[in-house]
Design a protein around this motif. Sequence first.
Motif, short mmCIF file in Angstrom:
data_model
loop_
_atom_site.label_atom_id
_atom_site.label_comp_id
_atom_site.label_asym_id
_atom_site.label_seq_id
_atom_site.Cartn_x
_atom_site.Cartn_y
_atom_site.Cartn_z
N MET A 68 0.83 -1.21 0.00
CA MET A 68 0.00 0.00 0.00
C MET A 68 0.87 1.27 0.00
SD MET A 68 -2.70 1.27 2.88
CE MET A 68 -3.14 2.99 3.02
N TYR A 69 1.88 1.28 0.91
CA TYR A 69 2.71 2.48 1.01
C TYR A 69 3.55 2.68 -0.24
CZ TYR A 69 1.24 2.53 5.85
OH TYR A 69 0.48 2.58 6.99
N ASN A 70 4.00 1.56 -0.86
CA ASN A 70 4.73 1.68 -2.11
C ASN A 70 3.84 2.23 -3.22
OD1 ASN A 70 7.40 0.84 -1.49
ND2 ASN A 70 6.70 -1.28 -1.35
N PHE A 71 2.57 1.82 -3.20
CA PHE A 71 1.63 2.34 -4.20
C PHE A 71 1.45 3.84 -4.03
CE2 PHE A 71 -2.69 3.63 -5.31
CZ PHE A 71 -2.69 3.32 -6.68
N ILE A 72 1.32 4.29 -2.77
CA ILE A 72 1.18 5.72 -2.50
C ILE A 72 2.43 6.47 -2.95
CG2 ILE A 72 0.99 7.46 -0.68
CD1 ILE A 72 -0.72 5.44 0.89
N LEU A 73 3.59 5.89 -2.63
CA LEU A 73 4.86 6.55 -2.92
C LEU A 73 5.09 6.67 -4.42
CD1 LEU A 73 7.42 7.71 -1.57
CD2 LEU A 73 8.42 5.43 -1.80
N TYR A 74 4.93 5.56 -5.14
CA TYR A 74 5.25 5.58 -6.57
C TYR A 74 4.05 5.92 -7.44
CZ TYR A 74 9.51 3.44 -4.87
OH TYR A 74 10.68 3.21 -4.19
N GLY A 75 2.86 5.61 -6.94
CA GLY A 75 1.66 5.97 -7.71
C GLY A 75 1.48 7.47 -7.83
N SER A 76 2.05 8.23 -6.89
CA SER A 76 1.92 9.68 -6.93
C SER A 76 2.59 10.30 -8.15
CB SER A 76 2.51 10.29 -5.65
OG SER A 76 3.86 9.93 -5.49
N TYR A 77 3.50 9.57 -8.79
CA TYR A 77 4.16 10.08 -10.00
C TYR A 77 3.19 10.21 -11.17
CZ TYR A 77 8.81 9.71 -7.94
OH TYR A 77 9.92 9.89 -7.15
N LEU A 78 2.03 9.57 -11.05
CA LEU A 78 1.03 9.67 -12.11
C LEU A 78 0.50 11.09 -12.27
CD1 LEU A 78 -1.01 6.40 -11.43
CD2 LEU A 78 0.56 6.84 -13.32
N VAL A 79 0.78 11.95 -11.31
CA VAL A 79 0.33 13.33 -11.41
C VAL A 79 0.99 14.04 -12.60
CG1 VAL A 79 2.09 14.31 -9.88
CG2 VAL A 79 -0.13 15.44 -10.10
N PHE A 80 2.18 13.63 -12.98
CA PHE A 80 2.88 14.29 -14.08
C PHE A 80 2.22 14.01 -15.43
CE2 PHE A 80 6.16 14.10 -10.75
CZ PHE A 80 6.50 15.43 -10.70
N PRO A 81 1.93 12.72 -15.77
CA PRO A 81 1.18 12.51 -17.02
C PRO A 81 -0.21 13.13 -16.99
CG PRO A 81 1.48 10.44 -15.84
CD PRO A 81 2.38 11.44 -15.19
N PHE A 82 -0.82 13.17 -15.78
CA PHE A 82 -2.14 13.81 -15.68
C PHE A 82 -2.05 15.30 -16.00
CE2 PHE A 82 -5.42 15.95 -13.07
CZ PHE A 82 -6.55 15.43 -13.68
N LEU A 83 -1.00 15.93 -15.52
CA LEU A 83 -0.79 17.36 -15.79
C LEU A 83 -0.57 17.60 -17.28
CD1 LEU A 83 -0.49 20.12 -14.29
CD2 LEU A 83 1.97 19.69 -14.27
N PHE A 84 0.24 16.75 -17.89
CA PHE A 84 0.47 16.89 -19.33
C PHE A 84 -0.80 16.63 -20.12
CE2 PHE A 84 5.02 15.68 -18.24
CZ PHE A 84 5.44 17.00 -18.27
N PHE A 85 -1.63 15.71 -19.61
CA PHE A 85 -2.91 15.44 -20.28
C PHE A 85 -3.81 16.67 -20.24
CE2 PHE A 85 -7.40 14.26 -19.65
CZ PHE A 85 -7.66 13.72 -20.90
N LEU A 86 -3.84 17.38 -19.12
CA LEU A 86 -4.65 18.59 -19.02
C LEU A 86 -4.17 19.65 -20.01
CD1 LEU A 86 -5.02 18.99 -15.14
CD2 LEU A 86 -6.72 18.12 -16.76
#
Length: 312
Positions: free
Chosen positions: A1-19
């Motif tokens: 779970m904590y690894n998902f939180i730690l590394y899953g947070s990097y998805l914000v960068f493709p989301f920003l580029f998508f916007l």
Amino acid sequence: MYNFILYGSYLVFPFLFFLIFLFLKKKKLFLKNKFLLIILILFFLLSLLFIYSRFVERNLIFIKTTKINVGFNAKLVVVGDMHLGIYKDEKFLTKVVKKINNIKNVDAVLIPGDFTYHPNKDLNKLFSPLKNIKVPVYAVLGNHDSKKLGSLIQNQLQKTLENNNVIFLHNTSSIIENKNIKILGLGDKWANEDDISKINNFLSEDNLIVLTHNPDTSIFYENSIPDLTIAGHTHGGQIRIPFIYKKKIPCIYDFNQGLYELIPHHVSIQSTKNIVFTQNHYGKVFVTAGIGETGLPMRLLIPPTIEILNLK
């Protein structure tokens, strides 16, 4: 779970580029429809705020100085709530130690607990930078280090600290010889190990500092009151969303961060957690916001801070 939180947070960068891509692709639509444009801008700004909180602020190291009148002189450095483990490691601690060593005329470093947070490395490796601190270091354990997580971590951590030249205190005391200041380190409150009766072993004329993890320990003092209590635990809220963060601080009393001069004798207080209790003492309590994180690897409006206490 904590690894998902730690590394899953990097998805914000493709989301920003998508916007950005979405706006450029449908620019005319957004310019015509103000509501859609506002929603897009809102998501864009929230993404930037998330990036700052997750990737920028939590990696900063601030130094803050506080003057406290206690009746004796000393210059102390306080570093709390390291929470080394899954979110931060020895590399971050190395940067902290370098900054501490650059502070001049320090008499001692005090660490009010919570060294670990799901440690995923050898403890000796995680805390090896502590050996490089040039002045005496005194420490107690916090709720993340004590029996709440199992005595195995507590015993290993105690040995690790001692191996790295840290003076470990557990309802025991030591002295800063050149300043004639006595340090009483109490166990963690949540582990029911903070033996406040130990304070009664000191005289009123002693220069006494109590080091403990949870500042709530101080509201249960009875007869003898130390000159200063130093604690951590609160993280200053860690993510300081206005009107919300204070309710998430796990303390009975309305502790946040900074210096508190608790009010005198037998006053009923209703805390932010709607708990009414009687405070039967007074005293100075300093609470550090610390340098680490729990829950989410994020800090907002309360960056990691090394505290310098100039005692007068």
